[in-house]
Motif scaffolding. Structure first.
Motif, short mmCIF file in Angstrom:
data_model
loop_
_atom_site.label_atom_id
_atom_site.label_comp_id
_atom_site.label_asym_id
_atom_site.label_seq_id
_atom_site.Cartn_x
_atom_site.Cartn_y
_atom_site.Cartn_z
N SER A 146 58.41 128.93 103.80
CA SER A 146 59.21 127.70 103.89
C SER A 146 60.63 128.02 103.46
CB SER A 146 58.62 126.60 103.00
OG SER A 146 58.70 126.96 101.64
N ASP A 147 61.57 127.22 103.95
CA ASP A 147 62.97 127.36 103.56
C ASP A 147 63.26 126.42 102.40
OD1 ASP A 147 63.39 129.21 105.54
OD2 ASP A 147 64.26 127.78 106.96
N TYR A 148 64.07 126.90 101.48
CA TYR A 148 64.51 126.07 100.36
C TYR A 148 66.03 126.09 100.30
CZ TYR A 148 65.40 124.42 95.59
OH TYR A 148 65.87 123.72 94.50
N ALA A 149 66.63 124.91 100.43
CA ALA A 149 68.07 124.78 100.32
C ALA A 149 68.40 124.46 98.86
CB ALA A 149 68.58 123.68 101.24
N ASP A 150 68.90 125.43 98.14
CA ASP A 150 69.17 125.25 96.71
C ASP A 150 70.41 124.38 96.55
OD1 ASP A 150 69.92 125.54 94.01
OD2 ASP A 150 68.95 127.51 93.89
N PRO A 151 70.25 123.18 95.98
CA PRO A 151 71.41 122.29 95.86
C PRO A 151 72.46 122.77 94.88
CG PRO A 151 69.55 121.37 94.67
CD PRO A 151 69.04 122.58 95.41
N HIS A 152 72.12 123.76 94.05
CA HIS A 152 73.03 124.22 93.01
C HIS A 152 73.74 125.52 93.36
CE1 HIS A 152 71.18 121.00 90.84
NE2 HIS A 152 70.00 121.56 90.94
N THR A 153 73.31 126.17 94.44
CA THR A 153 74.04 127.35 94.93
C THR A 153 74.59 127.13 96.33
OG1 THR A 153 72.06 128.36 95.92
CG2 THR A 153 72.50 128.86 93.60
N GLY A 154 74.06 126.14 97.02
CA GLY A 154 74.47 125.90 98.40
C GLY A 154 73.84 126.86 99.39
N LYS A 155 72.90 127.67 98.93
CA LYS A 155 72.28 128.68 99.79
C LYS A 155 70.88 128.23 100.24
CE LYS A 155 74.62 132.52 97.42
NZ LYS A 155 74.41 133.77 96.61
N THR A 156 70.55 128.58 101.45
CA THR A 156 69.21 128.34 101.97
C THR A 156 68.53 129.69 102.20
OG1 THR A 156 69.83 126.27 103.06
CG2 THR A 156 67.84 127.36 103.86
N ALA A 157 67.30 129.82 101.72
CA ALA A 157 66.57 131.07 101.87
C ALA A 157 65.13 130.76 102.24
CB ALA A 157 66.62 131.87 100.58
N SER A 158 64.48 131.74 102.85
CA SER A 158 63.08 131.64 103.22
C SER A 158 62.23 132.29 102.14
CB SER A 158 62.84 132.33 104.57
OG SER A 158 61.49 132.22 104.96
N TRP A 159 61.09 131.66 101.83
CA TRP A 159 60.21 132.14 100.77
C TRP A 159 58.76 132.11 101.24
CZ3 TRP A 159 62.62 133.63 96.23
CH2 TRP A 159 63.94 133.21 96.06
N GLU A 160 58.01 133.14 100.89
CA GLU A 160 56.56 133.08 101.04
C GLU A 160 56.00 132.25 99.89
OE1 GLU A 160 55.76 137.46 103.06
OE2 GLU A 160 55.39 137.17 100.91
N TYR A 161 54.88 131.55 100.15
CA TYR A 161 54.34 130.70 99.08
C TYR A 161 52.82 130.60 99.16
CZ TYR A 161 53.51 127.03 102.53
OH TYR A 161 53.04 126.32 103.61
N GLY A 162 52.24 130.22 98.04
CA GLY A 162 50.84 129.86 97.94
C GLY A 162 50.71 128.71 96.97
#
Length: 460
Positions: free
Chosen positions: A90-106
């Motif tokens: 899933s992608d997470y748009a970090d509101p405190h860095t302004g960056k969006t990154a993709s992450w594996e998750y469980g």
């Protein structure tokens, strides 16, 4: 000594609304912990008048009892939950860095925990390791007494790190279903006078890592404190039962005034991380010289600066997030922690008598705490002992220097400002108190006496 007004003022109003209408006739102790160590089943039932229920998952059987999707339980010396084959990305748009990154998750979803106390408030806490490039999210879903459910609320997005490889630790504002709300670190029923309560809940963990990295967070302890503290301006005096003082190091928050404005600027804003740093040091833990290399070498007690940085909540814009402080303490080797409520100074005596100091949260006018020399809308101190008269020996970080940190405060004054849920501020308005909130930090392998004390106050 105070926490950021924008958050604690709103939270105080919420807690004041949540408080039940009847004044407490007594101050019962916290319930015995409804431990899930027998594979998720309920533990001992609390005393009939208990106002607090603590539920935790810590053992291999606990982790195995939950619903796992991309995670697995690890049967180690200290059991835990880790990522295995991720459930997805899933992608997470970090509101405190302004960056969006993709992450594996469980994910891992706890069994339903039926609270021994139908609750108006719930505060979660967790103990975890998150290597750089990993993080976790804690969510809560409660079942109301009318058989409906809350949404899945986010109680924290957390990492122990603070680098470009990490997200920024954050609470999540604006969560409500019109009947309950999340106030930074606290779930609260919006209007307790309706009789609405949360009777059971589940917690959900989502573990994240950079895709393809093979890294994983490890969660060793997850749980929550559910409570229904009645409305009270004062509390009955407890009887003294202990004379002891623990050798807790003394650290002043005031000597850090103006330091690191990006972490709320030291001074009165750093009572919580300063208190945490004192207790971590008491247990023989703390940041290494390498960890502290980022701190200006001209600053005294750099461990306090470090504690502030690594408890900082980027949404709250301060270091006073209760679960984030507890989680920080548990990042040190073989340390456990929890946020809870206790019922009286008798409960604190139980812990101090076993060698476990307690960090308490309170608010007061200067005249309400003799010898304090100040008033505060929210402040953390550490109870380190009791005098022969039963008065409280506290390490109060709101002191001009480290030597001045040790204070003695009158027992019933202290008990009142800590346990009450209602008070009058300097303007004469009715505002709230914390109702006995505290942090407790202890070794993962406690002594037999410490284990008995922790069990008695509901933490094991």
């Amino acid at each position: 000594m105070t926490t950021p007004t924008s958050r604690r003022t709103v939270l105080a109003a919420a807690i004041a609304t949540v408080a039940a209408a009847a004044t407490a006739a007594s101050v019962p102790a916290a319930s015995a912990a409804p431990s899930h160590s027998a594979g998720g089943g309920p533990g001992p039932r609390p005393r009939a008048k208990a106002l607090v229920d603590n539920g935790f998952w810590t053992s291999y059987a606990d982790w195995h009892a939950g619903a796992a999707d991309g995670t697995r339980a690890v049967a180690a010396a200290r059991p835990g939950l880790v990522l295995s084959t991720p459930a997805g990305r899933s992608d997470y748009a970090d509101p405190h860095t302004g960056k969006t990154a993709s992450w594996e998750y469980g994910t891992w979803t706890s069994p339903v925990h039926r609270s021994a106390v139908p609750a108006t408030e719930v505060i979660a806490s967790w103990n975890a390791e998150t290597p750089a490039g990993t993080w976790l999210q804690v969510e809560f879903q409660g079942s109301y007494s009318d058989r409906t459910k809350t949404p899945w609320y986010v109680l924290g997005r957390w990492t122990s790190g603070d680098t470009d490889a990490d997200i920024r630790r954050t609470s999540v504002d604006g969560q409500s279903d019109g009947r309950s709300s999340i106030w930074t670190d606290t779930f609260a029923v919006d209007d307790a006078t309706t009789g609405l309560r949360v009777v059971s809940y589940q917690l959900r963990l989502t573990l994240y890592r950079k895709p393809g990295s093979g890294l994983t967070p490890t969660v060793h302890r997850l749980g929550a404190m559910a409570s229904d503290i009645p409305d009270r301006f004062t509390v009955p005096a407890s009887s003294p039962g202990l004379v002891r003082e623990l050798p807790v190091p003394r650290l002043s928050q005031d000597i850090h005034a103006g330091q690191y404005p990006e972490y709320d600027g030291g001074g009165e804003a750093w009572c919580s991380p300063t208190s945490s740093a004192m207790i971590i040091q008491y247990w023989g833990r703390g940041p290494s010289a390498k960890d502290l290399a980022w701190v200006n070498p001209e600053y005294a007690d750099p461990q306090v600066c470090h504690s502030a940085r690594y408890t900082f909540d980027y949404q709250y814009d301060g270091c006073g997030n209760w679960p984030f402080n507890a989680a920080y303490a548990a990042t040190y080797k073989d340390m456990s922690s929890a946020v809870t409520r206790l019922g009286s100074l008798g409960d604190v005596e139980t812990l101090v008598g076993a060698g476990i100091p307690v960090i308490t949260s309170q608010s007061f006018l200067e005249k309400e705490l003799t010898g304090s020399g100040y008033g505060t809308s929210g402040h953390l101190m550490t109870v380190i002992g009791f005098t022969a008269d039963g008065d409280v020996i506290a390490n109060d970080p709101a002191s001009p220097d480290d030597d001045a940190v040790r204070r003695v405060y009158r027992r019933h004054e202290w008990e009142t400002i800590w346990l009450r849920t209602k008070r009058y501020n300097a303007a004469g308005d009715v505002v709230s108190g914390t109702g006995g909130v505290c942090y407790v930090y202890w070794p993962t392998n406690p002594t037999a006496a410490q284990r008995r004390a922790l069990r008695k106050v509901g933490l094991l």
